[in-house]
Design an enzyme around this catalytic site. Structure first.
Site, PDB file in Angstrom:
ATOM      1  N   ASP A   1       0.869  -1.021   0.005  1.00  0.00           N
ATOM      2  CA  ASP A   1      -0.081   0.064  -0.003  1.00  0.00           C
ATOM      3  C   ASP A   1       1.146   1.403   0.250  1.00  0.00           C
ATOM      4  O   ASP A   1       1.968   1.522  -0.716  1.00  0.00           O
ATOM      5  CB  ASP A   1      -0.616  -0.441   1.366  1.00  0.00           C
ATOM      6  CG  ASP A   1      -2.228   0.473   0.819  1.00  0.00           C
ATOM      7  OD1 ASP A   1      -2.307   2.250   0.497  1.00  0.00           O
ATOM      8  OD2 ASP A   1      -3.611   0.151   0.967  1.00  0.00           O
TER       9      ASP A   1
ATOM     10  N   SER B   1     -10.898  -0.519  -0.920  1.00  0.00           N
ATOM     11  CA  SER B   1      -9.650  -0.702  -0.905  1.00  0.00           C
ATOM     12  C   SER B   1     -10.257  -1.166   1.173  1.00  0.00           C
ATOM     13  O   SER B   1      -8.892  -1.569   2.032  1.00  0.00           O
ATOM     14  CB  SER B   1      -9.488   1.117  -0.289  1.00  0.00           C
ATOM     15  OG  SER B   1      -8.553   1.320  -1.928  1.00  0.00           O
TER      16      SER B   1
ATOM     17  N   HIS C   1      -3.947   5.900   3.245  1.00  0.00           N
ATOM     18  CA  HIS C   1      -4.105   4.367   2.981  1.00  0.00           C
ATOM     19  C   HIS C   1      -3.966   3.865   2.916  1.00  0.00           C
ATOM     20  O   HIS C   1      -4.350   2.493   4.487  1.00  0.00           O
ATOM     21  CB  HIS C   1      -4.157   4.882   1.502  1.00  0.00           C
ATOM     22  CG  HIS C   1      -5.369   4.144   0.860  1.00  0.00           C
ATOM     23  ND1 HIS C   1      -5.044   2.390   0.668  1.00  0.00           N
ATOM     24  CD2 HIS C   1      -6.488   3.888   0.379  1.00  0.00           C
ATOM     25  CE1 HIS C   1      -5.305   2.216   0.104  1.00  0.00           C
ATOM     26  NE2 HIS C   1      -6.465   3.057  -0.220  1.00  0.00           N
TER      27      HIS C   1
END
Ligand SMILES: *[C@@H]1O[C@H](CO)[C@@H](O)[C@H](O)[C@H]1NC(C)=O
Ligand SMILES: *[C@@H]1O[C@H](CO)[C@@H](O)[C@H](O)[C@H]1NC(C)=O
Ligand SMILES: *[C@@H]1O[C@H](CO)[C@@H](O)[C@H](O)[C@H]1NC(C)=O
Length: 776
Positions: free
Chosen positions: A140, A547, A216
């Site tokens: 990620d 996600s 994220h």
């Protein structure tokens, strides 16, 4: 937020493309080779690859390309910067299997453990020891190691099978050092990105270390396996204990995503490293904008190599719903995860001057007068210069001091609030577009703002245009948990859908998991909105997207890996799929937020994950590498394409494989395609008894699609030992097969095998189609 991330990538991608176009014609290519053809005169693969490039470039009279990575676990080969001529010449070299152009891919909790019925006292948590023996590789934007979620003083040393590496730069602050028993590894992959950029990373903007400067990656990692921390919240919203699904699993962070996206060459290098390091599960909330051909898709190739090593790969389906055929990461050896809501909401209601009330949602956290429900003049953005509320286009003289109704679409949702604020507006009502219906996403707006559904938006717009002096007030109501009038789960409109664009005979997505308004760790190096003008820093943030649903399944897969160390990746997927549930907490079929109606298996896959049931599925549909090779033969891949997966041109002999059609793969769900030639499709399936009792009799229950007759033989499977496998044949006969009027239509049903204790359920989707049976 998910949409926001995607939008962010699109904007930055354009900027990046300009940089790339100004350079010479070198690009990064990923070169897959056949390792068995390496002459013994080359001591290492790198010598061999360099020599190949040198001789080729001498021949072309061009300087040789630079090798960025070599791969030897999930793939064999290398990534290098090459000219088009060099790439073309490489394709003709006998030991080269394929040469793929490097491309960037886009990134696509307190309460979710209880929504998933996870308990410390019973079920999968204690029985898997909270996945303490398992390492999850999270590929990620990196990780923020200072977060409380990535430090747990109470857990034991990590499994000795994992080789740790901690690549943070200039690290000082965290009490226990950047890596510890919870965060066991941190690596960074940027060679593909830098090669595409043509410049080194700008370290004033992005950290060339595993440090997450976006947020994220910290969010997904803590969702999968964050430590239990008390008092987590986002400005008081969703307050409570936050913990990852696999609470004691170890996290290894592999940073692969950068401002313009996540490059294939970097993704493949990280998958290679994760498998080499000894990770058990790979969590990848990243994907292309549409489903690529498997033999050109680095995620599919890498996941195949990971499966060969027994590593489970869980991926997001994408945020391109509600259109059909939008799901990505659809290879059958990947778990493909869609997003759904949970039973927690952040209501913020609009009351119009005429007394009508519309419910909306918001994570606004300020103290402005609008939060006290003050009545203010209301205007429509379309009458003030910019229907979409784009910065600098709104006319301040028209919006100053007022609440502005803005339309969804175009720019990021939080950017609209920021634009209204900059123009002097007092508040915002964000109206959904018709595509997204009543899907409401709570955002941490910089201005008092709420989001309402499409029909509410239409009524508010009509009110503004029909009333002489329209007014509104917004009431923020905090965090509300419980079924209430709004059942959960529902499938998010943005969640990408089937049918499977590549192989319609394999049902995708596989399963849905929480992905709307998820609270999890954030990076202190970024604002919660990722907008530069947002000065706020938060420990925890609430965002949405597939996600967010992917790491929930990665966590469940880790729990299953912990409880069943001998299960294959396919067995783990089968357990998740056949035990998923299909009814919401009001007893109705899980709804689709895009339509408000019941969702279908093309939208929810097999349904919503049920971790405790997945622990003990009764039967599993197993499959291994040979089955997947047979699948590649069945979809018509030629030996050159298959050898990208087998890495051995001689092993790609389809004449000896046994799958007549791709639907014949021993998959835990059914997606049947009736072609012009055939209104009858039959498949053999094999199930293995993994229940605790050696003797078990399973009986079939069938719910046929309305115009299809589904028959199963035998209708009873009698097992007399554990690990025993038995087969059945299932036949789908279109009862009104009459040609063209049905083309493109779908119907749905299911079968289940039950021994009275376990219910092993597989969804059925049927499609009447011409020419769709297998697209490469
Ligand atoms: C570690 O254990 C202590 C004592 O049992 C407990 O208070 C604390 O919350 C635990 N910390 C974590 C991160 O689980
Ligand atoms: C890290 O430390 C080195 C050496 O002290 C320094 O040159 C570099 O600028 C630092 N990088 C960051 C991101 O702080
Ligand atoms: C079932 O098979 C697994 C290996 O696949 C083995 O570890 C396990 O002991 C077997 N169980 C029984 C009861 O034979």
């Amino acid at each position: 937020m998910a949409k926001f991330l995607l939008a962010l990538f699109v904007l930055l991608l354009l900027a990046g493309a300009a940089v790339i176009a100004n350079r010479d014609d070198r690009h990064t290519y990923i070169v897959h080779v056949s390792p068995s053809l390496r002459p013994s005169s080359f001591p290492t693969p790198l010598h061999w690859y360099s020599s190949t490039l040198r001789s080729l470039c001498r021949h072309l009279r061009q300087p040789p390309g630079r090798i960025l990575y070599t791969y030897d676990r999930v793939a064999d080969g290398f990534a290098a910067q090459l000219t088009g001529a060099q790439a073309a010449a490489l394709r003709r070299v006998p030991h080269v299997l394929t040469v793929v152009h490097d491309r960037p891919r886009a990134l696509h909790i307190t309460h979710t453990p209880s929504f998933l019925h996870l308990s410390p006292f019973a079920g999968i948590w204690p029985l898997s020891e909270f996945a303490s023996s398992v390492v999850i590789a999270v590929l990620d934007t990196g990780i923020f190691p200072y977060s409380r979620s990535f430090f747990d003083p109470n857990i034991s040393s990590p499994p000795s099978t994992f080789s740790s590496f901690c690549g943070f730069l200039n690290f000082s602050a965290a009490a226990a050092g950047p890596c510890n028993n919870k965060l066991v590894g941190a690596k960074v992959f940027y060679k593909g990105y830098e090669a595409a950029r043509g410049l080194p990373i700008d370290e004033t903007l992005e950290s060339k270390s595993p440090l997450d400067t976006e947020g994220h990656g910290s969010h997904t990692a803590s969702t999968a396996a964050g430590a239990a921390v008390s008092d987590a919240s986002f400005f008081g919203y969703a307050k409570g204990e936050a913990r990852g699904i696999a609470t004691n699993a170890r996290i290894a962070a592999y940073k692969i995503c950068w401002a313009p996206g996540c490059y294939d060459s970097d993704i493949l290098a990280a998958m290679d490293a994760a498998v080499a390091d000894g990770a058990n599960v790979i969590s990848l909330s990243v994907g292309a904008s549409y489903a690529q051909a498997y033999y050109r898709d680095s995620i599919a190739i890498g996941a195949f190599g990971a499966a060969r090593h027994g590593v489970v790969v869980s991926c997001s389906a994408g945020n391109s719903g509600p259109d059909p055929y939008t799901a990505v990461n659809v290879a059958p050896w990947i778990i493909t995860v869609g997003a759904s809501t949970i039973d927690r909401e952040f209501p913020a209601d609009v009351v119009l001057g005429d007394g009508r009330l519309y419910s909306g949602v918001s994570l606004y956290s300020g103290n402005d007068k609008v939060t006290a429900g003050e009545v203010l003049p209301l205007v429509y953005s379309g009458d003030c210069g910019s229907r979409l509320c784009i910065s600098d286009l709104l006319d301040s003289s028209k919006v100053s001091g007022k609440i502005v109704l803005c339309d969804r679409g175009g720019n990021a949702r939080v950017e609209k609030g920021s634009a209204v604020k900059l123009a002097g507006g007092a508040g915002m009502i964000l109206a959904n577009s018709d595509d997204f219906g009543d899907e409401l996403i709570a955002d941490s707006h910089l201005i008092p703002a709420t989001m309402v559904g499409a029909s509410a938006g239409n009524e508010i717009r009509n009110y503004i245009h029909s009333s002489p002096s329209p007014t509104a007030a917004i009431f923020f109501r905090g965090t509300v948990i419980g079924a209430g009038k709004n059942p959960a789960p529902k499938v998010a409109s943005f969640s990408s859908r089937g049918p499977n664009y590549r192989t319609p005979e394999i049902l995708k997505p596989d399963v849905i998991a929480p992905g709307v308004n998820i609270l999890a760790a954030w990076s202190g190096a970024a604002s919660p909105t990722d907008l530069d003008i947002d000065p706020r820093r938060v420990e925890y943030n609430i965002i949405s997207g597939t996600s967010m649903s992917c790491p929930h399944i990665s966590g469940v897969a880790a729990l299953l890996r912990g409880a069943h160390p001998d299960w294959s990746p396919a067995a783990i997927k089968s357990a998740i799929v056949t035990t998923a549930y299909n009814e919401d907490n009001s007893g109705e079929i899980i709804k689709d937020l895009a339509t408000g109606a019941a969702s279908t298996p093309f939208v929810r896959g097999a349904g919503h994950v049920d971790p405790n049931k997945a622990l003990d599925p009764g039967l599993i549909y197993d499959a291994g590498i040979d089955d997947y090779i047979a699948f590649l033969c069945a979809i018509g891949y030629i030996p050159e394409q298959i050898s990208v997966f087998t890495r051995d041109p001689t092993a790609a002999d389809c004449s000896s494989t046994t799958l007549a059609t791709p639907g014949e793969l021993n998959y835990p769900s059914f997606s049947v395609v009736f072609s012009s030639h055939s209104g009858v499709v039959a498949h053999k399936r094999t199930v293995k008894n993994v229940g605790s009792s050696s003797s078990a009799t399973y009986k079939v229950k069938i719910s046929s699609p309305p115009e299809v007759k589904v028959t199963v033989a035998p209708t009873e499977l009698v097992f007399d030992s554990v690990n025993q496998s038995l087969s059945y044949e299932i036949t789908f006969a279109s009862s009104s097969f009459s040609g063209s009027e049905r083309v493109g239509s779908h119907q749905f049903g299911w079968i289940s095998w039950s021994d009275g204790v376990h219910e092993v359920r597989s969804p059925i989707a049927v499609t009447w189609s011409y020419g769709l049976v297998s697209s490469m």
